[in-house]
Motif scaffolding. Structure first.
Motif, PDB file in Angstrom:
ATOM      1  N   SER A  86      -7.401  15.983  62.890  1.00 12.83           N
ATOM      2  CA  SER A  86      -6.630  15.248  61.675  1.00 12.83           C
ATOM      3  C   SER A  86      -7.418  15.301  60.467  1.00 12.83           C
ATOM      4  O   SER A  86      -8.884  15.223  60.639  1.00 12.83           O
ATOM      5  CB  SER A  86      -6.122  13.824  61.989  1.00 12.83           C
ATOM      6  OG  SER A  86      -5.841  13.204  60.692  1.00 12.83           O
ATOM      7  N   ASP A 110      -2.416  17.743  58.693  1.00 12.12           N
ATOM      8  CA  ASP A 110      -2.074  16.582  58.207  1.00 12.12           C
ATOM      9  C   ASP A 110      -0.784  16.277  58.446  1.00 12.12           C
ATOM     10  O   ASP A 110       0.095  17.080  58.204  1.00 12.12           O
ATOM     11  CB  ASP A 110      -2.412  16.736  56.777  1.00 12.12           C
ATOM     12  CG  ASP A 110      -1.930  15.552  56.030  1.00 12.12           C
ATOM     13  OD1 ASP A 110      -1.985  14.356  56.561  1.00 12.12           O
ATOM     14  OD2 ASP A 110      -1.722  15.559  54.501  1.00 12.12           O
ATOM     15  N   GLY A 111      -0.522  15.492  59.504  1.00 13.43           N
ATOM     16  CA  GLY A 111       0.803  15.633  60.214  1.00 13.43           C
ATOM     17  C   GLY A 111       0.716  16.663  61.082  1.00 13.43           C
ATOM     18  O   GLY A 111       0.159  16.996  61.970  1.00 13.43           O
ATOM     19  N   SER A 112       1.878  17.498  60.876  1.00 19.14           N
ATOM     20  CA  SER A 112       2.115  18.740  61.569  1.00 19.14           C
ATOM     21  C   SER A 112       1.810  20.057  60.728  1.00 19.14           C
ATOM     22  O   SER A 112       1.688  21.018  61.271  1.00 19.14           O
ATOM     23  CB  SER A 112       3.485  19.099  62.358  1.00 19.14           C
ATOM     24  OG  SER A 112       4.439  19.066  61.094  1.00 19.14           O
ATOM     25  N   ARG A 113       1.389  19.815  59.561  1.00 26.00           N
ATOM     26  CA  ARG A 113       1.111  20.795  58.621  1.00 26.00           C
ATOM     27  C   ARG A 113      -0.299  21.210  58.717  1.00 26.00           C
ATOM     28  O   ARG A 113      -1.233  20.688  58.393  1.00 26.00           O
ATOM     29  CB  ARG A 113       1.535  20.416  57.241  1.00 26.00           C
ATOM     30  CG  ARG A 113       1.375  21.393  55.961  1.00 26.00           C
ATOM     31  CD  ARG A 113       1.702  20.951  54.674  1.00 26.00           C
ATOM     32  NE  ARG A 113       1.041  19.897  54.369  1.00 26.00           N
ATOM     33  CZ  ARG A 113      -0.469  19.988  53.557  1.00 26.00           C
ATOM     34  NH1 ARG A 113      -0.871  21.324  53.505  1.00 26.00           N
ATOM     35  NH2 ARG A 113      -1.013  18.822  53.350  1.00 26.00           N
TER      36      ARG A 113
END
Length: 131
Positions: A86, A110-113
């Motif tokens: 992350s 960052d999240g799924s990005r």
């Protein structure tokens, strides 16, 4: 950078980014050209779908040397089970991840990005800089 700092300062953001339908020959050329250990595979929204490492490229490269023909796409050769870090991971935790896994690079999300790639050599250099 302190042990509690995030990885943003040492994150590689200028790296090859692959699409699943890209011919594997093009992906191999991009990895070699960038001297990259691995490249992330993303969908049209930028979400991480997989990773292609130099090791993943050996089989199609060997087959091409035998048969004079490159076959397949990135999707055919990528690893879809990707271990990521992350963006909020601290330096110490990143170093521990490199101790636990045999990887030379981790995708950072960052999240799924996908936001970049973290190289083992950059974490080591940051640890050395800390003294």
């Amino acid at each position: 950078m302190t042990n509690g700092a995030t990885l943003e300062a040492i994150l590689q953001k200028d790296m090859p980014v692959l699409k699943p339908d890209m011919p594997i020959r093009r992906a191999v050329a991009l990895l070699v050209e960038a001297d990259a250990a691995a490249a992330p595979v993303v969908d049209d929204s930028g979400a991480l779908m997989g990773i292609v490492t130099q090791k993943d490229c050996f089989r199609p490269a060997l087959n091409a040397s035998y048969y004079q023909e490159w076959k397949g796409t990135v999707a055919d050769h990528m690893s879809s089970q990707v271990v990521t870090l992350s963006l909020t991971t601290d330096l110490t935790s990143a170093a521990e991840a490199f101790l636990e896994k045999p990887y030379r690079v981790f995708p950072v999300v960052d999240g799924s990005r996908l936001v970049g790639m973290l190289r083992r050599s950059d974490v080591l250099a940051a640890l050395v800089a800390l003294g």
